[in-house]
Design an enzyme around this catalytic site. Structure first.
Site, short mmCIF file in Angstrom:
data_model
loop_
_atom_site.label_atom_id
_atom_site.label_comp_id
_atom_site.label_asym_id
_atom_site.label_seq_id
_atom_site.Cartn_x
_atom_site.Cartn_y
_atom_site.Cartn_z
N ASN A 7 -23.48 -36.36 -6.56
CA ASN A 7 -24.39 -35.75 -5.60
C ASN A 7 -25.65 -35.30 -6.35
O ASN A 7 -25.57 -34.46 -7.25
CB ASN A 7 -23.69 -34.55 -4.94
N ASP A 9 -28.41 -33.91 -5.05
CA ASP A 9 -29.21 -32.93 -4.30
C ASP A 9 -29.95 -31.94 -5.20
O ASP A 9 -31.10 -31.58 -4.95
CB ASP A 9 -28.31 -32.09 -3.37
N HIS A 10 -29.24 -31.47 -6.25
CA HIS A 10 -29.84 -30.39 -7.04
C HIS A 10 -30.98 -30.84 -7.95
O HIS A 10 -31.72 -30.01 -8.46
CB HIS A 10 -28.77 -29.60 -7.79
N ARG A 18 -40.80 -25.93 -6.79
CA ARG A 18 -42.24 -25.96 -7.00
C ARG A 18 -42.98 -26.75 -5.92
O ARG A 18 -44.17 -26.94 -6.01
CB ARG A 18 -42.55 -26.59 -8.37
N HIS A 43 -27.31 -34.93 0.64
CA HIS A 43 -27.15 -34.24 1.93
C HIS A 43 -28.52 -33.97 2.52
O HIS A 43 -29.26 -33.13 2.00
CB HIS A 43 -26.39 -32.92 1.67
N ARG A 45 -30.35 -32.14 4.79
CA ARG A 45 -30.14 -30.94 5.62
C ARG A 45 -31.25 -30.79 6.64
O ARG A 45 -32.37 -31.25 6.42
CB ARG A 45 -30.11 -29.69 4.74
N ARG A 49 -33.90 -28.62 2.40
CA ARG A 49 -34.07 -27.76 1.21
C ARG A 49 -33.95 -28.53 -0.10
O ARG A 49 -34.34 -28.03 -1.13
CB ARG A 49 -33.07 -26.59 1.23
N HIS A 50 -33.35 -29.72 -0.05
CA HIS A 50 -33.36 -30.53 -1.28
C HIS A 50 -33.88 -31.94 -0.97
O HIS A 50 -35.08 -32.13 -0.95
CB HIS A 50 -32.03 -30.51 -2.05
N GLU A 70 -24.45 -37.27 3.24
CA GLU A 70 -23.79 -36.15 3.90
C GLU A 70 -24.69 -35.68 5.03
O GLU A 70 -25.91 -35.60 4.87
CB GLU A 70 -23.60 -34.99 2.92
N THR A 101 -22.23 -25.90 1.36
CA THR A 101 -21.31 -26.13 2.47
C THR A 101 -20.08 -25.24 2.32
O THR A 101 -19.35 -25.33 1.33
CB THR A 101 -20.87 -27.62 2.48
N GLU A 151 -12.58 -36.42 3.31
CA GLU A 151 -12.83 -35.82 1.99
C GLU A 151 -12.29 -34.40 2.07
O GLU A 151 -12.75 -33.61 2.89
CB GLU A 151 -14.33 -35.83 1.67
N HIS A 192 -16.25 -30.75 -3.95
CA HIS A 192 -16.82 -29.41 -3.84
C HIS A 192 -16.25 -28.47 -4.89
O HIS A 192 -15.04 -28.26 -4.94
CB HIS A 192 -16.66 -28.78 -2.45
N HIS A 215 -22.99 -30.16 -8.38
CA HIS A 215 -23.52 -29.00 -9.11
C HIS A 215 -23.18 -29.01 -10.61
O HIS A 215 -24.05 -28.78 -11.45
CB HIS A 215 -23.03 -27.70 -8.45
N1 PXP Z 1 -18.70 -33.17 -1.13
C1 PXP Z 1 -19.33 -32.61 -0.07
C2 PXP Z 1 -18.95 -33.08 1.29
C3 PXP Z 1 -20.34 -31.63 -0.25
O1 PXP Z 1 -20.94 -31.09 0.82
C4 PXP Z 1 -20.70 -31.28 -1.56
C5 PXP Z 1 -21.82 -30.31 -1.77
O2 PXP Z 1 -22.99 -30.80 -1.25
C6 PXP Z 1 -20.03 -31.90 -2.62
C7 PXP Z 1 -19.03 -32.82 -2.38
C8 PXP Z 1 -20.38 -31.58 -4.04
O3 PXP Z 1 -20.07 -30.25 -4.32
P1 PXP Z 1 -20.53 -29.63 -5.71
O4 PXP Z 1 -22.01 -29.63 -5.73
O5 PXP Z 1 -19.93 -28.27 -5.69
O6 PXP Z 1 -19.95 -30.52 -6.77
#
Ligand code: PXP
Length: 238
Positions: A7, A9-10, A18, A43, A45, A49-50, A70, A101, A151, A192, A215
């Site tokens: 993932n 996103d971060h 910024r 994801h 959203r 936000r990302h 997602e 989430t 999942e 997650h 993350h």
């Molecule tokens: N799976 C799903 C469905 C999620 O919503 C997320 C977080 O966006 C993740 C996996 C990944 O979670 P983490 O960032 O805590 O590894």
């Protein structure tokens, strides 16, 4: 051995801190793939936000493994998925105030709405996964919705692990629910809160198809680079 979905996103979260153009999550996805991940997860959203719409469009063009979007069942977001056509859509609950989430999708309580979205996505050739807590009622409702994949939310497992408490009960639940899902013909994934420290017992669950991790990988990438962070997680899962 489960597949690894990263993932990204971060990477976009840092960019949005910024509101600028770097770091680019699309470039990050390419580095993750080069390092051997099996899929890219993001994801979109409602509050963007990302990752944003343009990121998703670029990812659709550049991802060579699998793109897993997602998403909530919000009509605007569903329409975007129907236009972009990711390989997979993972339906998650979404609440504007949350940091991430929280908890799985309540498929039982929102059955009709979810079933309709699942049918729409499947009709366009998008595989559908539902992000649920490892509970028998949610698993049954997921199966009835027509989704081919679930999942399991591993957030509770991760919290128990990081508190230093006994995870055996939660692991047994994840194991039993995975076995039940497989018996019903579902593909079972998990994600997650998974980290380099807590991932092994989940990766060892028989029949686990894929782990989706964000993350922890992006956090490690700050120090060692994203390629090295992905390679390390992939090696651990192996
Ligand atoms: N799976 C799903 C469905 C999620 O919503 C997320 C977080 O966006 C993740 C996996 C990944 O979670 P983490 O960032 O805590 O590894």
């Amino acid at each position: 051995m489960p597949r690894l979905g990263v993932n990204i996103d971060h990477v976009a979260t840092i960019r949005e801190a910024r509101r600028t153009f770097e770091p680019d999550p699309v470039l990050a996805a390419a580095f993750c793939e080069k390092a051997g991940c099996d899929g890219i997860v993001c994801h979109l959203r409602k509050d963007r936000r990302h990752v944003n719409d343009a990121d998703l469009e670029s990812l659709k063009k550049t991802v060579t493994t699998r793109l897993n979007q997602e998403m909530s069942v919000d009509p605007e977001i569903v329409d975007i998925a129907c236009r972009i056509l990711p390989d997979q859509a993972t339906i998650v609950p979404e609440n504007r105030q949350e940091i991430t989430t929280e908890g799985g999708l309540d498929v039982v309580a929102n059955f009709q709405k979810i079933k309709k979205v699942v049918a729409k996505l499947l009709g366009l050739g998008i595989e559908v996964s539902l992000f649920i807590d490892p509970e028998p009622e949610q698993l049954k409702a997921s199966l009835d919705s027509g989704a081919g994949t679930v999942e399991f939310h591993t957030g509770k497992y991760a919290l128990i692990f990081s508190a230093g408490n006994d995870v055996s009960g939660e692991l047994a639940l994840l194991r039993d629910m995975t076995a039940l899902g497989l018996k019903k013909g579902l593909t079972v994934c998990a994600g997650h809160g998974l980290t380099y420290e807590n991932v092994l017992p989940v990766a060892r669950i028989d029949g686990m198809h894929e782990l989706n991790i964000g993350h922890s990988i992006i956090s490690r990438a700050v120090f060692v680079g994203i390629g090295e962070a992905v390679r390390k997680m992939k090696a651990l899962i192996k």
